[in-house]
Design an enzyme around this catalytic site. Structure first.
Site, PDB file in Angstrom:
ATOM      1  N   GLU A  46       0.694  -1.119   0.175  1.00  0.00           N
ATOM      2  CA  GLU A  46      -0.074  -0.153   0.095  1.00  0.00           C
ATOM      3  C   GLU A  46       0.759   1.210   0.143  1.00  0.00           C
ATOM      4  O   GLU A  46       0.678   2.158   0.846  1.00  0.00           O
ATOM      5  CB  GLU A  46      -0.962  -0.007   1.151  1.00  0.00           C
ATOM      6  CG  GLU A  46      -2.116  -1.045   1.162  1.00  0.00           C
ATOM      7  CD  GLU A  46      -3.111  -0.827   1.982  1.00  0.00           C
ATOM      8  OE1 GLU A  46      -3.260   0.085   2.953  1.00  0.00           O
ATOM      9  OE2 GLU A  46      -3.911  -1.832   1.971  1.00  0.00           O
ATOM     10  N   GLU A  65      -5.218  -8.740  -0.281  1.00  0.00           N
ATOM     11  CA  GLU A  65      -6.108  -8.141   0.717  1.00  0.00           C
ATOM     12  C   GLU A  65      -7.667  -7.969   0.210  1.00  0.00           C
ATOM     13  O   GLU A  65      -7.943  -7.255  -0.456  1.00  0.00           O
ATOM     14  CB  GLU A  65      -5.574  -6.810   1.340  1.00  0.00           C
ATOM     15  CG  GLU A  65      -4.160  -6.956   2.242  1.00  0.00           C
ATOM     16  CD  GLU A  65      -3.876  -5.709   2.870  1.00  0.00           C
ATOM     17  OE1 GLU A  65      -4.674  -5.075   3.254  1.00  0.00           O
ATOM     18  OE2 GLU A  65      -2.733  -5.516   3.204  1.00  0.00           O
TER      19      GLU A  65
END
Length: 494
Positions: free
Chosen positions: A175, A298
């Site tokens: 991320e 995720e």
């Protein structure tokens, strides 16, 4: 009861469903690692070298193919050298991302790799780009995988591991558009090219390098990464969470919801199909042969935390609604198996859409766990072509298809059909024509409940568990299935 029509072309292969689509994710977050997985060798709770036995057994039963660690946002503040060597000498730190609690680094590289060995999973390690250095990442790979002589390999031996580990999957950052550094895609693309260069292959160990991909529908991130760094990567990640309300400040309760939020949750889950389709189209512009895998590392539901718990621990209950979310997502991943070759539900224990909950010495398997256990028959199987005419499920002027379906043929030539009835109140009869093979019998299991909010607790751990499914029959070469409302079923046709 509404009628759905399904045609399965059992002799028309659409690709292989990669086992890694059934991957899991463990982060140093809340009680996932500490208490959920790691107890320490001195714990009175039964453990193997500090790792709790009940969780090991449960994950082994799931046939977990790959396990991601140490994050998540934690990965880009994790310095691996703090987590090796004698535990009394390991650095203590504050987990600034998740709850401000002390991280003692007792669970590190050796403990994670041992966990993977015990549950039979491939390790997927996520390296630190946000606050780490190229040298740090390079030395970590050397420490784990070099069999010869070097300062890092010698240190590994001193710390008790003579032979190098096999490490196939390595993520270069996490991320990095957000908690991993707030980077622009152009900047991260250059960093990825630099860092990945030093994620070296030692001996016969070959690493599958995974770049940080987009947050949900950030299609420009995917375009920039594929254009500027695609040839240097083996996989590109994608993160997408189902947030029922669409409001990150008030995501809704895990257990207190009505049929409107039930519908909204499943509709938002179905957006995964559009996301993968559009990211795949961009990737195909630069990679028409689909060499680069899309790694959905995720995914899952994200609700408000359980009342009275640390808001930084992301602990939430898990209901029949989550079981439907899991089944829908897995069916979508199957559909896109030509590009999606790994997915990791967030997270394995005590965090977000966990498959396992623990409380002291007790352990509970969630409805999501049971869906993944039922669906494991699809791991490594051949996806077969299907055509579905589904009734529509309507709520306040919005509609989705009432059914989500997938089918595959395993190595033993058994045909498995997974069916999700999304409707909160109405059953559906599925009339299935199976082409391309003779059929002799059918059996199945189903997960359902009278209540949408049904979930397993430490007081009632078996409130939602799979049962034998008998409301299906073969007649004149067709399969007839009466699927109750809000249910997930997996059938075996032989």
């Amino acid at each position: 009861m509404a009628i759905a029509k399904l045609i399965l072309n059992a002799d028309l292969a659409k690709g292989t469903i990669d086992r890694n689509i059934y991957g899991h994710f463990t982060e140093h977050l809340g009680r996932c690692i500490y208490e959920g997985i790691w107890l320490g060798e001195d714990s009175p709770i039964p453990n193997t070298e500090g790792l709790r036995n009940d969780v090991i057994d449960a994950m082994r039963k799931l046939q977990v193919p790959v396990l991601r660690w140490p994050g998540g946002c934690f990965a880009d503040e994790y310095h691996w050298k703090d987590g090796v060597g004698p535990k009394e000498n390991r650095k203590r730190m504050i987990n600034t991302h998740w709850g401000g609690v002390v991280e003692n680094n007792h669970f590190g590289t050796h403990e994670f790799m041992r966990l993977c060995e015990l549950i039979g999973a491939e390790p997927y390690i996520c390296g630190n780009v946000g606050s780490g250095t190229v040298a740090e990442m390079s030395e970590w790979v050397e420490y784990m995988t070099l069999g010869g002589e070097s300062p890092m390999a010698d240190w590994r031996r001193k710390n008790g591991r003579e032979q190098p580990w096999r490490l196939k999957y390595f993520g270069v950052g996490n991320e990095n558009w957000g908690c991993g550094g707030n980077m622009r895609p152009e900047y991260y693309a250059d960093l990825y090219r630099r860092y990945s260069c030093y994620v070296r292959n030692y001996g016969d160990n070959r690493i599958f390098r995974i770049a940080c991909g987009a947050n949900s529908h950030d299609y420009n991130w995917t375009k920039v990464l594929m254009e500027q760094a695609g040839r240097f990567m083996d996989g590109l990640s994608l993160h997408y969470y189902t947030v029922p309300t669409g409001n990150w400040q008030d995501k809704g309760s895990a257990t207190d919801f009505d049929e409107k939020l039930w519908f909204a949750t499943l509709k938002k889950t179905l957006f995964m199909d559009e996301l993968i389709t559009r990211h795949d189209a961009i990737m195909t512009e630069f990679d028409p042969e689909k060499r680069v895998a899309l790694i959905v590392d995720e995914w899952g539901t994200w609700y408000n935390v359980e009342p009275g718990t640390n808001p930084g621990f992301l602990y939430q209950q898990n209901t029949l609604r989550d079981a439907l979310v899991a089944g829908i997502n897995l069916n979508i991943f199957h559909k896109h198996c030509d590009r999606v070759r790994m997915a990791n539900i967030a997270q394995a224990v005590n965090v977000l859409q966990a498959v396992i909950l623990t409380q002291g010495a007790e352990m509970v398997l969630t409805p999501t766990y049971h869906v993944m256990e039922m669906y494991k028959v699809h791991q490594g199987a051949t996806l077969v072509a299907s055509e579905l005419e589904s009734p529509l499920y309507e709520m306040n002027g919005e509609t989705v298809e009432q059914l989500s379906v997938s089918a595959s043929v395993d190595a033993g030539q058994a045909l498995h059909i997974s069916l999700c009835n999304l409707h909160h109140a109405d059953g559906v009869e599925v009339v299935c024509e199976i082409r391309g093979r003779t059929v002799g019998g059918v059996s199945g299991r189903i997960l359902t409940s009278d209540k949408m909010q049904a979930h397993n607790t430490f007081e009632e751990p078996d409130a939602v568990t799979p049962a034998a499914f008998t409301d299906c029959r073969l007649e004149n070469g067709k399969l007839f299935v009466k699927l109750p409302a809000k249910s997930v079923a997996v059938l075996a046709v032989k």
